[in-house]
Design a protein around this motif. Structure first.
Motif, mmCIF file in Angstrom:
data_model
loop_
_atom_site.group_PDB
_atom_site.id
_atom_site.type_symbol
_atom_site.label_atom_id
_atom_site.label_comp_id
_atom_site.label_asym_id
_atom_site.label_seq_id
_atom_site.Cartn_x
_atom_site.Cartn_y
_atom_site.Cartn_z
ATOM 1 N N GLU A 383 95.405 14.110 89.711
ATOM 2 C CA GLU A 383 95.272 12.711 89.351
ATOM 3 C C GLU A 383 95.109 11.831 90.576
ATOM 4 N N HIS A 405 97.369 14.343 80.455
ATOM 5 C CA HIS A 405 98.367 14.436 81.528
ATOM 6 C C HIS A 405 97.863 13.748 82.799
ATOM 7 N N GLU A 406 96.677 14.098 83.233
ATOM 8 C CA GLU A 406 96.209 13.545 84.514
ATOM 9 C C GLU A 406 95.991 12.034 84.421
ATOM 10 N N HIS A 409 99.150 10.020 84.627
ATOM 11 C CA HIS A 409 99.638 9.750 85.983
ATOM 12 C C HIS A 409 99.187 8.380 86.485
ATOM 13 N N GLU A 428 105.890 13.488 87.518
ATOM 14 C CA GLU A 428 105.483 14.584 86.627
ATOM 15 C C GLU A 428 106.241 14.547 85.299
ATOM 16 N N ASN A 431 105.617 11.347 83.150
ATOM 17 C CA ASN A 431 104.276 11.481 82.594
ATOM 18 C C ASN A 431 104.266 12.507 81.459
ATOM 19 N N TYR A 485 108.548 18.949 85.202
ATOM 20 C CA TYR A 485 107.767 18.514 84.039
ATOM 21 C C TYR A 485 108.603 18.642 82.761
HETATM 22 ZN ZN ZN Z 1 101.016 16.053 86.873
#
Ligand code: ZN
Length: 643
Positions: A383, A405-406, A409, A428, A431, A485
């Motif tokens: 990201e 996900h990206e 960010h 992480e 997000n 995560y």
């Molecule tokens: Zn990530």
């Protein structure tokens, strides 16, 4: 076993004049338990300042540095090198003068002699593959034309200043010229991919950037080893990228000179894309390689991009890009570029990206930039502000997952700008938490991919646990995904769904984002801000979930009732972690009543007996009937009545 509650140290700690106490315990503040081992004890947070308040908000004395960049870069696609110059305007908003600067020289990672090069094998995700030897060649660094002294230490460079930069707004400008060979696979941050119709360059962490100076650590000089990402100041960027004429270039920021680098037809299609949510092809698969899809003429073209308030700048360039775009309801231009190897899946990319930008904007905080671009190349998933690199070419859920996900960010850490090398969970994990709800909304019939609390229980008993709050490069590489995560996300889901409730959680989490947008919170700021706006003491939760490694094991050990008179139910908390106990009292007639034992029950004991007057015959009691908690042993979650 946990320590007994009323140990000598505890009793001593409760005394106000405890300094001279024989047990050595000190009075640490108003708390339910002063037992040094208590999970409920107040957290040892830094003393609040006027920059970072006790409420968890930035205070009247809060400041942040600023770094603005004007960069001219040239991609030599044949020799796979980038040559560039930058004019950097650095503003010192700190209340003290600065006598030297630190630079991040991240390309130096891609050298066998670097710290990361020696610690990471090429086959690893954050490795440097294909036996590549890279690194910066810095031609010059000057101030008003005079050379500056630069000393390079691995991925860091120290610049001596001719005179101190004045505090509270002092400005220092310098120029730097450099070049580097582009790694074919650079720690999953930048890469080159050869595809059938050309070459895809994904370029990031590619320019010498001023390191972050802040009120907590001064200069943040953790080296770039690979697993830890980056932590930088916000600034404005004007970047010119000169690339072969047959390339399409996308980047952080808005394209400032479309008429110089696009065809008339492409500008018309782009205008069409800006009218609504339908994805419009700007350059189709059948146009790739066709000279008519690029402006007529000879020699390279220079693409100009402008970006405001971003913490870095990344870009991608390829002669093989198919390009499509749409407009999100937020007014954001959403676009995707991919080689034909990405077809047919990548025809959905822009829709996934648009959905994600709209979802996060509506739910948490409005997307603050004019563009969002998804790039398909060799980088697995990474990201940057307004631009993301996603590899997946195999499944809809996979591509949706990596895309959401990206781009997620862009909220954490591109907007709420946390220190990714020290506190990876704050980007992480936060997000992954917002991704959990985006995925549920887009694929309502599919099980959540990551971040579900009950499914996380399995992990809590594996050996080699580390606290979530561990710097990224000091984490066992096999635990990165599970801790930073999944565990962080599962914890926030638990906090939202089971502990605070969605309405109370969402107000507090949005307040945290609003307070710290375009600023840099630390864990203490997050903990304090959440407690302050949710109105809850959560020390037990932060400590248990983020600072320690204990597991949850709730048990119901005894259910007694004489006739249909009073029933007594005994619960035990067998693990280090504490949670409220959600349980069903099931009656002989088959009906059930949902009840809840507040977490505070565990402040003074590991065993708690509840007395009820149900007026009916109890058959059994079941803890966590919805399996919402990460209980590591469910075999003791059910007990039948005796007597
Ligand atoms: Zn990530």
């Amino acid at each position: 076993m946990r320590k007994q509650v009323f140990s000598a140290a505890t009793a001593c700690g409760l005394a106000v004049a405890a300094v001279g106490c024989a047990g050595g315990a000190r009075y640490a503040g108003p708390d339910w338990r002063q037992d040094a081992d208590s999970i409920f004890r107040a957290l040892d947070l830094p003393t609040p300042t006027l920059a970072r308040l006790g409420s968890g908000a930035p205070g009247p004395a809060h400041w942040a540095q600023r770094a603005d960049y004007r960069i001219d870069a040239t991609l030599d696609a044949e020799n796979r090198t980038i040559t560039a110059t930058a004019h950097v305007t650095y503003t010192n908003n700190a209340p003290e003068p600065l006598t030297y600067l630190w630079l991040n020289l991240e390309q130096n990672l891609f050298n066998d002699d670097s710290i990361g090069g020696r610690l990471t094998r090429g086959v690893e995700r954050f490795g440097n593959r294909d036996g590549f030897q890279g690194g910066y060649d810095i031609d010059s660094i000057t101030h008003n034309g005079e050379p500056l002294e630069l000393t390079v230490y691995d991925t860091l460079g120290r610049v001596e200043l001719p005179e101190p930069i004045a505090p509270a707004g002092g400005v220092f400008e310098f120029d730097i010229a450099w070049s580097f060979p582009v790694p074919p696979y650079g720690s999953d941050r930048l890469a080159i991919e050869e595809v059938e119709q050309g070459t895809v360059f994904e370029i990031a962490q590619w320019f010498p950037a001023v390191a972050k100076y802040d009120d907590v650590h001064g200069w943040n000089t953790l080296p770039y080893i690979g697993q830890g990402e980056f932590y930088t100041d916000f600034g404005d960027y004007d970047v010119s990228i000169t690339a072969p004429r047959d390339h399409i270039v996308v980047a952080t920021g808005e394209l400032a000179n479309p008429s110089e680098v696009l065809t008339e037809e492409q500008m018309t299609r782009l205008a069409q894309a800006r009218t609504g949510p339908e994805t419009v092809v700007i350059r189709g698969a059948d146009e790739v390689g066709d000279p008519a899809s690029r402006p007529a003429g000879d020699g390279p073209l220079t693409w100009r991009f402008h970006a405001e308030n971003v913490r870095t700048f990344a870009w991608a360039s390829s002669d093989a890009f198919i390009w499509d775009a749409a407009q999100a309801s937020t007014g954001t231009l959403i676009q995707s570029v991919y080689p034909k190897e990405g077809l047919p899946l990548w025809e959905h990319s822009t829709e996934y990206l648009r959905f994600s930008v709209e979802h996060y904007s509506e739910k948490w905080f409005g997307y603050p930039w004019p563009v969002a671009t998804n790039v398909n190349g060799r980088v697995g998933g990474m990201e940057y502000p307004m631009i993301i690199f996603c590899r997946n070419r195999t499944s809809e859920q996979g591509l949706f997952g990596v895309t959401t996900h990206e781009i997620g960010h862009n909220w954490f850490p591109m907007t709420v700008s946390t220190d990714e090398r020290r506190h990876a969970w704050m980007d992480e994990g936060f997000n992954t938490f917002i991704n959990y709800y985006a995925f549920k909304e887009y694929f309502p019939d599919e099980p959540p991919r990551r971040g579900d609390p009950a499914r996380f229980a399995r992990f809590m008993t594996v050996d080699g646990q580390q606290p979530v709050e561990t710097p990224a490069d000091y984490l066992d590489r096999r635990l990165l995904g599970a801790l930073e995560y999944a565990k962080t996300s599962a914890g926030l889901v638990l906090l939202r769904e089971q502990i605070l409730g969605p309405e109370r959680f969402d107000r507090a989490f949005r307040e945290y984002i609003r307070r710290w947008a375009f600023k840099s919170p630390r864990p203490a700021d997050f903990f304090r801000s959440m407690e302050d706006s949710a109105g809850a003491d959560l020390a037990w939760f932060w400590r248990g979930w983020f600072l320690e490694t204990g597991a949850l094991d709730q048990a119901v050990t005894r259910v007694k009732q004489a006739g249909d008179g009073d029933a007594s139910i005994t619960f035990r908390n067998l693990g280090r972690l504490v949670m409220p106990v959600v349980y069903d009292v099931v009656f002989e007639d088959g009906s059930a009543e949902r009840r809840r034992l507040p977490v505070q029950a565990w402040a003074t004991t590991d065993e708690w007996t509840v007395t009820l007057t149900p007026g009916r015959r109890v058959r059994e009691v079941v803890i966590d009937p919805d399996e919402a908690f990460p209980d590591i042993d469910r075999s003791n979650n059910r007990a039948r009545r005796h007597g």
